[in-house]
Write an enzyme that holds these catalytic residues in place. Structure first.
Site, PDB file in Angstrom:
ATOM      1  N   ASP A  37      -0.641   1.384  -2.886  1.00 16.60           N
ATOM      2  CA  ASP A  37      -1.918   2.086  -2.906  1.00 16.60           C
ATOM      3  C   ASP A  37      -2.224   2.747  -4.241  1.00 16.60           C
ATOM      4  O   ASP A  37      -1.338   3.272  -4.908  1.00 16.60           O
ATOM      5  CB  ASP A  37      -1.943   3.150  -1.804  1.00 16.60           C
ATOM      6  N   TYR A  54      -4.733 -11.330   5.906  1.00 14.06           N
ATOM      7  CA  TYR A  54      -5.357 -10.368   5.014  1.00 14.06           C
ATOM      8  C   TYR A  54      -5.126 -10.868   3.592  1.00 14.06           C
ATOM      9  O   TYR A  54      -4.007 -10.905   3.116  1.00 14.06           O
ATOM     10  CB  TYR A  54      -4.713  -8.998   5.222  1.00 14.06           C
ATOM     11  N   GLU A  71      -9.112  -0.223  10.689  1.00 16.70           N
ATOM     12  CA  GLU A  71      -7.699  -0.178  10.331  1.00 16.70           C
ATOM     13  C   GLU A  71      -7.252   1.276  10.320  1.00 16.70           C
ATOM     14  O   GLU A  71      -7.790   2.080   9.560  1.00 16.70           O
ATOM     15  CB  GLU A  71      -7.478  -0.770   8.930  1.00 16.70           C
TER      16      GLU A  71
END
Lengths: 258, 397
Positions: free
Chosen positions: A57, A171, A46
């Site tokens: 994040d 995902y 990725e």
């Protein structure tokens, strides 16, 4: 058929759980790191596009993005990196970005450049499956797969929407929260994963918080691949630049234990 | 002009708005939207909110004619909608209380919020104290330094104030951190966004709670002048006080609307928060709008003397109103806002917030073009007490 889809077919015939490695492009010697990850047994890469405001994040990838931006990393550098990888490797490449840098580059232009550089699929963190139509036609026209996320909070209705919208795989976000290595997996994950897997047709990759062989061992029979991000990004940053690629490769080896 | 049909079902105002968030939050947004749609016309809820706005906040707020200041601006009939007189000192409480009441009905025990100037943080901490909810406020370190008093107020009210040290350490980064908290704690926590920003349904919910400003102002003006205003002016950071003033007035085609952004210290990227002159279409914090960014889509840092306007994006409804030409947007520099801050204090006995001073500054410079017989309303969105230490330091007093 793109390289990502082929990978998942191969994993299926080999009865093996794949390992997808995430890196923040422009933080450390990215091209060397990718080679080391591949040599260590990563099945796909990725390519993280650094963004100024990475809301999904945790501290490790936030800091990596800030370093990469300080190094002057631009979206065009991701294409340069992909082209360099393609000169010697057929490893599947997935662009992993927040929406705004792609939007600013231009969706169609991005699709064009990503395809030309040898990128296979795209995942946009803050683009939910309902808005897939904003990017999918442009990506599809260039043979790029679109990948969407599922989370522990996703309802059955949303699981169906994401299953339809995702091309190559889904995902699955393992836990509530931002990216970052965790010592333990979310205790609800395994049960939830079985429930989700029963509802989808597409392959399932599980990410967020996966950093150790124990995690991999628990998950390998319950999903098609795992994604390792922060543990690799931290290893890259944790020492001198010369050793960055080696340290990144060691993380993959330690998780797969092969 | 029709007002009630936007946003559309998916949360768009034309091409602006929408829901651009990580998957984990989609369920929470759906839950919030469902709860709000149920309560929006619920009599018990409306009356609970009305009671608390009247008995706790002190609504309706006054409408004050500012004759001496109006002379400096060219001599129109100038009215100030006194949101500074609300409990906690700004319009932010209208929305904070509304959302806290919804959160309580949704069974959420913990509230998080971001704050720039500290007014939304104080308002949220106040609402949580009143309703017995836990409260965590994210605030950039830079803003904590320039709004020390509000940090102390929030702590007095029982809120936890978390310093944000990432990025530019201002409002944008505080929102990033609040979203990260929400992603982690979404099942127990409601995020009270302080402006008409963020993913759908926030721009709708916040607008609805703030539209009380314009509703009251129209009735008060009718009573005082027998008519509706010719011009309505408000400062625009995220844009909640402006939407609050404008929304009920938009149905009157004759009214001219002016939104005033922070012109900061100059036109270069990084020196201001003027999204329409310096920004481009983008997605930040869950919504598609005009965003200050570099050519690679990285969000730009902004500057304004006022923490409450120091933000790189603007509410999607404003982007829409600008695009269709219904509202005009201009900017006002730090210096001009400061000048207006002093002038209003000296000639009306009202110390305005630095945010609101931008609307006044625009009028000070451009009022002559409006015409002396016109009725003008400015939303005095907050009081300037919080800004006094910053200005004292700035001016060396």
């Amino acid at each position: 058929m793109n390289r990502v889809r082929k990978l998942f077919q191969r994993l299926k015939t080999e009865h093996r759980c794949g390992l997808i490695a995430y890196i923040t492009c422009g933080d450390g010697p990215t091209i060397e790191i990718i080679r080391a990850l591949e040599d260590a047994g990563a099945d796909a890469i990725e390519l993280g596009v650094p963004f100024s405001d990475p809301i999904a994040d945790g501290p490790v990838i936030q800091a990596a993005a800030m370093r990469a931006l300080k190094n002057g990393t631009k979206i065009s550098d991701i294409f340069t990196i992909a082209r360099a990888v393609r000169e010697r490797s057929e490893i599947p490449l997935i662009a992993f970005s927040y929406l705004n840098p792609v939007l600013r580059h231009g969706i169609e232009k991005f699709a064009d450049h990503a395809h030309a550089a040898g990128i296979d699929s795209v995942l946009l963190t803050d683009l939910p499956a309902e808005a897939a139509a904003e990017v999918k036609p442009a990506f599809k026209a260039k043979g790029l797969g679109s990948i969407f996320l599922l989370a522990p909070t996703s309802s059955d209705a949303r699981i169906a929407v994401v299953d339809r919208a995702s091309d190559d795989f889904i995902y699955y976000v393992s836990t509530m929260g931002v990216t970052g290595a965790r010592s333990e997996l979310d205790p609800a994950l395994l049960t939830r994963l079985d429930e989700v897997r029963a509802q989808v047709r597409k392959p399932l990759a599980v990410g967020f918080g996966i950093s150790k062989h124990e995690h991999f061992a628990l998950l390998q029979d319950r999903c098609d691949a795992i994604v390792v991000g922060s543990a690799i990004v931290r290893a890259v940053a944790d020492g001198d630049e010369i050793g960055a690629a080696t340290r990144a490769g060691e993380i993959v080896r330690s998780i797969r234990m092969i | 002009m029709k007002r009630s049909n936007l946003p559309d079902r998916r949360g768009y105002f034309g091409e602006f708005g929408g829901k651009y968030v990580p998957e984990t939050l989609m369920a929470a947004l759906d839950e919030f939207e469902t709860a709000y749609r149920g309560l929006r016309r619920d009599r018990a809820f409306r009356s609970e909110l009305d009671d608390v706005l009247r008995d706790f906040v002190g609504r309706p707020t006054a409408l004050t004619e500012a004759k001496r200041f109006a002379e400096l601006c060219g001599g129109m009939r100038l009215f100030l909608k006194r949101e500074d007189l609300n409990h906690t000192g700004a319009h932010k409480i209208n929305n904070a209380l509304g959302q806290a009441l919804i959160a309580k009905r949704m069974g959420k025990k913990r509230i998080i919020a971001e704050t720039g100037a500290g007014q939304h943080g104080v308002a949220t901490a106040t609402a949580c104290a009143l309703l017995g909810l836990g409260c965590v406020v994210y605030m950039g370190e830079v803003d904590m330094a320039r709004q020390e008093l509000n940090v102390f107020r929030m702590r007095l009210l029982g809120a936890e104030v978390v310093p944000v040290t990432s990025g530019s350490r201002t409002l944008k980064d505080a929102i990033n951190e609040a979203i990260r908290d929400w992603v982690t704690n979404v099942r127990t926590t409601h995020y009270i966004i302080g402006s008409v920003l963020g993913p759908h349904p926030y721009p709708l919910v916040v607008r609805d709670f703030q539209s009380v400003i314009g509703r009251e102002a129209l009735a008060q003006l009718r009573k005082r002048t027998g008519s509706i205003p010719d011009v309505a002016i408000a400062c625009v950071g995220g844009g909640s006080n402006a939407i609050g003033l404008f929304y009920e007035m938009l149905k009157h085609d004759s009214i001219r609307f002016i939104g005033v952004e922070a012109g900061g210290r100059g036109p270069n990227l990084g020196d201001h928060a003027a999204r329409f002159s310096g920004g481009a279409l983008g997605v930040l914090h869950g919504t598609r709008s005009m965003v200050l960014q570099d050519e690679f889509g990285q969000i730009a840092e902004t500057h304004s003397i006022s923490a409450g306007l120091d933000y790189p994006s603007i509410g999607p409804e404003h982007a829409y109103l600008q695009q269709i030409g219904r509202v005009e947007y201009y900017d006002c520099s730090d210096d001009l806002a400061l000048e207006a801050f002093h002038k209003l204090s000296e000639c009306e006995g009202i110390i305005p917030a630095l945010e609101s001073s931008h609307a006044l500054g625009w009028l000070l410079r451009n009022g002559a073009s409006i015409g002396s017989g016109k009725i003008v309303i400015v939303n005095l969105s907050g009081r300037g007490d919080k800004d006094v230490p910053q200005i004292a330091a700035l001016e060396g007093r």
